[in-house]
Design a protein around this motif. Structure first.
Motif, PDB file in Angstrom:
ATOM      1  N   GLU A 235       0.833  -1.208   0.000  1.00  0.00           N
ATOM      2  CA  GLU A 235       0.000   0.000   0.000  1.00  0.00           C
ATOM      3  C   GLU A 235       0.864   1.253   0.000  1.00  0.00           C
ATOM      4  OE1 GLU A 235      -3.408   2.226   2.757  1.00  0.00           O
ATOM      5  OE2 GLU A 235      -2.813   0.156   3.202  1.00  0.00           O
ATOM      6  N   ALA A 236       1.946   1.238   0.791  1.00  0.00           N
ATOM      7  CA  ALA A 236       2.829   2.400   0.861  1.00  0.00           C
ATOM      8  C   ALA A 236       3.523   2.667  -0.466  1.00  0.00           C
ATOM      9  CB  ALA A 236       3.862   2.201   1.965  1.00  0.00           C
ATOM     10  N   ALA A 237       3.697   1.614  -1.266  1.00  0.00           N
ATOM     11  CA  ALA A 237       4.414   1.733  -2.533  1.00  0.00           C
ATOM     12  C   ALA A 237       3.499   2.042  -3.712  1.00  0.00           C
ATOM     13  CB  ALA A 237       5.179   0.436  -2.808  1.00  0.00           C
ATOM     14  N   ALA A 238       2.258   2.405  -3.448  1.00  0.00           N
ATOM     15  CA  ALA A 238       1.262   2.567  -4.522  1.00  0.00           C
ATOM     16  C   ALA A 238       1.702   3.552  -5.592  1.00  0.00           C
ATOM     17  CB  ALA A 238      -0.078   2.979  -3.931  1.00  0.00           C
ATOM     18  N   GLU A 239       2.394   4.611  -5.206  1.00  0.00           N
ATOM     19  CA  GLU A 239       2.762   5.651  -6.172  1.00  0.00           C
ATOM     20  C   GLU A 239       4.194   5.518  -6.675  1.00  0.00           C
ATOM     21  OE1 GLU A 239       0.377   7.482  -7.351  1.00  0.00           O
ATOM     22  OE2 GLU A 239      -0.978   6.506  -5.905  1.00  0.00           O
TER      23      GLU A 239
ATOM     24  N   ARG B 175      -7.187  -1.725  -7.230  1.00  0.00           N
ATOM     25  CA  ARG B 175      -8.615  -1.816  -6.895  1.00  0.00           C
ATOM     26  C   ARG B 175      -9.104  -0.512  -6.271  1.00  0.00           C
ATOM     27  NH1 ARG B 175      -7.150  -7.204  -5.339  1.00  0.00           N
ATOM     28  NH2 ARG B 175      -7.940  -8.633  -6.935  1.00  0.00           N
ATOM     29  N   ARG B 176      -8.297   0.078  -5.411  1.00  0.00           N
ATOM     30  CA  ARG B 176      -8.690   1.334  -4.769  1.00  0.00           C
ATOM     31  C   ARG B 176      -8.931   2.428  -5.806  1.00  0.00           C
ATOM     32  NH1 ARG B 176      -4.256  -0.123  -1.378  1.00  0.00           N
ATOM     33  NH2 ARG B 176      -4.985  -1.039   0.586  1.00  0.00           N
TER      34      ARG B 176
ATOM     35  N   GLY C 130       6.904 -12.122  -2.580  1.00  0.00           N
ATOM     36  CA  GLY C 130       6.012 -11.722  -1.496  1.00  0.00           C
ATOM     37  C   GLY C 130       5.559 -10.283  -1.569  1.00  0.00           C
ATOM     38  N   ILE C 131       6.398  -9.385  -2.086  1.00  0.00           N
ATOM     39  CA  ILE C 131       6.017  -7.974  -2.123  1.00  0.00           C
ATOM     40  C   ILE C 131       4.800  -7.755  -3.012  1.00  0.00           C
ATOM     41  CG2 ILE C 131       7.506  -7.322  -4.057  1.00  0.00           C
ATOM     42  CD1 ILE C 131       6.711  -5.282  -0.859  1.00  0.00           C
ATOM     43  N   ALA C 132       4.542  -8.703  -3.912  1.00  0.00           N
ATOM     44  CA  ALA C 132       3.380  -8.571  -4.805  1.00  0.00           C
ATOM     45  C   ALA C 132       2.058  -8.764  -4.074  1.00  0.00           C
ATOM     46  CB  ALA C 132       3.482  -9.566  -5.955  1.00  0.00           C
ATOM     47  N   LEU C 133       2.074  -9.296  -2.864  1.00  0.00           N
ATOM     48  CA  LEU C 133       0.821  -9.490  -2.124  1.00  0.00           C
ATOM     49  C   LEU C 133       0.036  -8.196  -1.973  1.00  0.00           C
ATOM     50  CD1 LEU C 133       1.944 -11.855   0.791  1.00  0.00           C
ATOM     51  CD2 LEU C 133       0.330 -12.417  -1.038  1.00  0.00           C
ATOM     52  N   GLY C 134       0.743  -7.093  -1.765  1.00  0.00           N
ATOM     53  CA  GLY C 134       0.055  -5.850  -1.470  1.00  0.00           C
ATOM     54  C   GLY C 134      -0.163  -4.923  -2.639  1.00  0.00           C
ATOM     55  N   LEU C 135       0.292  -5.288  -3.838  1.00  0.00           N
ATOM     56  CA  LEU C 135       0.196  -4.369  -4.972  1.00  0.00           C
ATOM     57  C   LEU C 135      -1.161  -4.374  -5.682  1.00  0.00           C
ATOM     58  CD1 LEU C 135       3.765  -4.822  -6.520  1.00  0.00           C
ATOM     59  CD2 LEU C 135       2.965  -3.071  -4.910  1.00  0.00           C
ATOM     60  N   PRO C 136      -1.799  -5.522  -5.905  1.00  0.00           N
ATOM     61  CA  PRO C 136      -3.074  -5.490  -6.635  1.00  0.00           C
ATOM     62  C   PRO C 136      -4.138  -4.607  -5.987  1.00  0.00           C
ATOM     63  CG  PRO C 136      -2.211  -7.711  -6.589  1.00  0.00           C
ATOM     64  CD  PRO C 136      -1.348  -6.907  -5.670  1.00  0.00           C
ATOM     65  N   GLU C 137      -4.184  -4.587  -4.653  1.00  0.00           N
ATOM     66  CA  GLU C 137      -5.227  -3.810  -3.982  1.00  0.00           C
ATOM     67  C   GLU C 137      -5.112  -2.326  -4.286  1.00  0.00           C
ATOM     68  OE1 GLU C 137      -8.749  -3.657  -2.044  1.00  0.00           O
ATOM     69  OE2 GLU C 137      -7.597  -5.467  -2.547  1.00  0.00           O
ATOM     70  N   ASN C 138      -3.897  -1.854  -4.578  1.00  0.00           N
ATOM     71  CA  ASN C 138      -3.745  -0.436  -4.939  1.00  0.00           C
ATOM     72  C   ASN C 138      -4.546  -0.099  -6.187  1.00  0.00           C
ATOM     73  OD1 ASN C 138      -1.906  -0.037  -2.829  1.00  0.00           O
ATOM     74  ND2 ASN C 138      -0.164  -0.632  -4.106  1.00  0.00           N
TER      75      ASN C 138
ATOM     76  N   LEU D 189      -9.315   0.368 -10.983  1.00  0.00           N
ATOM     77  CA  LEU D 189      -8.689  -0.159 -12.195  1.00  0.00           C
ATOM     78  C   LEU D 189      -8.691  -1.682 -12.254  1.00  0.00           C
ATOM     79  CD1 LEU D 189      -5.593   2.226 -12.243  1.00  0.00           C
ATOM     80  CD2 LEU D 189      -7.678   2.420 -13.619  1.00  0.00           C
ATOM     81  N   LEU D 190      -9.031  -2.327 -11.146  1.00  0.00           N
ATOM     82  CA  LEU D 190      -8.990  -3.775 -11.063  1.00  0.00           C
ATOM     83  C   LEU D 190     -10.239  -4.278 -10.362  1.00  0.00           C
ATOM     84  CD1 LEU D 190      -7.277  -6.392 -11.487  1.00  0.00           C
ATOM     85  CD2 LEU D 190      -6.356  -6.014  -9.193  1.00  0.00           C
ATOM     86  N   GLY D 191     -10.898  -5.244 -10.990  1.00  0.00           N
ATOM     87  CA  GLY D 191     -12.115  -5.783 -10.402  1.00  0.00           C
ATOM     88  C   GLY D 191     -11.834  -6.634  -9.177  1.00  0.00           C
ATOM     89  N   ARG D 192     -12.901  -7.077  -8.535  1.00  0.00           N
ATOM     90  CA  ARG D 192     -12.778  -7.894  -7.339  1.00  0.00           C
ATOM     91  C   ARG D 192     -13.131  -9.342  -7.624  1.00  0.00           C
ATOM     92  NH1 ARG D 192     -11.614  -5.216  -2.893  1.00  0.00           N
ATOM     93  NH2 ARG D 192     -11.792  -2.950  -2.924  1.00  0.00           N
TER      94      ARG D 192
END
Length: 328
Positions: free
Chosen positions: A211-215, A234-235, A224-232, A238-241
């Protein structure tokens, strides 16, 4: 395309693609950089698998920049440079040189450095990488035949192969959440620190860092770092659920290929050999011609109808050194 990934080997690329699919991204993996104009289809993420981990740094940079150009042609919004969770590298690279070449090409001044994945027994505390309960340099990786890792301090390891300054985002900051991490990133940026090694003690930390790396234009790390990237994405709408679909069932014969000479792979090969047929590929014999290839194919054809077989070049350190003395 939302996320473009450059992986320094094929198996790590597969790990990364699996994480992205698990997190709901339509993902394609390629072996090597696709030919110009190749259309990957309607995907959210593309993982380009290189074999650049242990080649000369200049060549690793060239291949990685080729991959970046292809991904940029697809309109990719963020780039992820994926390397091994044991940070396999030397004082010359290739993680630092590739990361800095990508930063320069993308026009960005800061990225994170995060090989951790606690689910797979890789964690970082006070900048030191642990494999299970052991420091990296006490885990067996210190005996790796190509990239022996004799220092667990990732800040020090990264600084040795980088031109830009390296700093640390400690676990106590990470545990305060994404906003705290972003504030710390800004503080370190003001001090000219470009590479941010990040403490991670559980998978929840990876989602905070994502989340911190969104920008960030560029993120670097293990799968493992990819775990938190897709949700950015979605917020941002740009990405469905959608849920990750079941993989198609695959039928046919099975073969396992092993080339790593790490402690873990040597143990896996020994276990497989105790249960199923295995054929060893000798690099010196291979260098003399194709006869061993023909023998390996004949061996596989004979044994695969009854179950999986193993074709391996995995060897003990002394055997690897002997082959390197002859072949380079």
């Amino acid at each position: 395309m939302l996320l473009g990934c450059i992986a320094d080997d094929s198996t790590g690329a597969t790990d990364l693609a699996a994480v992205l699919v698990q997190e709901g991204m339509r993902t394609v993996q390629t072996i090597g950089v696709p030919a110009p104009g190749t259309d990957p289809g309607e995907v959210d993420a593309l993982v380009v698998a290189l074999k650049s981990r242990s080649i000369p740094a200049a060549e690793a940079v060239r291949q990685s920049l080729d991959a970046l150009r292809y991904l940029q042609e697809r309109g990719t919004r963020q780039i992820l440079f994926k390397y091994c969770s044991t940070f396999d590298s030397t004082p010359e690279g290739n993680i630092g040189p590739v990361a800095e070449a990508l930063m320069e090409a993308l026009g960005t001044e800061q990225t994170i450095v995060c090989p951790a994945y606690p689910t797979l027994q890789r964690s970082i505390f006070r900048g030191h990488l642990f494999v299970g309960d052991r420091l990296l340099n006490e885990s067996g990786m210190e005996k790796h035949p190509l990239n022996p890792m004799t220092d667990a301090d990732l800040v020090r390891v990264m600084a040795a192969q980088s031109r830009r300054k390296v700093g640390l985002v400690r676990y106590d900051t990470v545990h305060q959440g994404a906003d705290a991490v972003r504030r710390r990133m800004a503080e370190l940026a003001a001090d000219g620190i470009a590479h941010l090694v990040t403490d991670v003690t559980d998978d929840a930390d990876l989602r905070i860092l994502g989340e911190a790396a969104a920008e960030l234009k560029l993120v670097t790390g293990g799968s493992g770092i990819a775990l938190g990237l897709p949700e950015n994405f979605r917020r941002k709408g740009l990405l469905g659920r959608h849920e990750a679909g079941a993989l198609p069932e695959v039928h046919g014969l099975e073969a396992v290929l092993a080339g790593s000479c790490s402690v873990a792979t040597r143990g896996q090969v020994a276990d497989f050999k105790s249960k199923r047929p295995a054929f060893r590929l000798d690099p010196q014999t291979l260098a003399d011609g194709d006869a061993q290839i023909d023998a390996a194919l004949a061996f596989a054809a004979e044994h695969m109808p009854s179950g999986p077989v193993l074709l391996y070049a995995t060897a003990e350190p002394a055997e690897v050194a002997a082959a390197q003395a002859v072949l380079g």
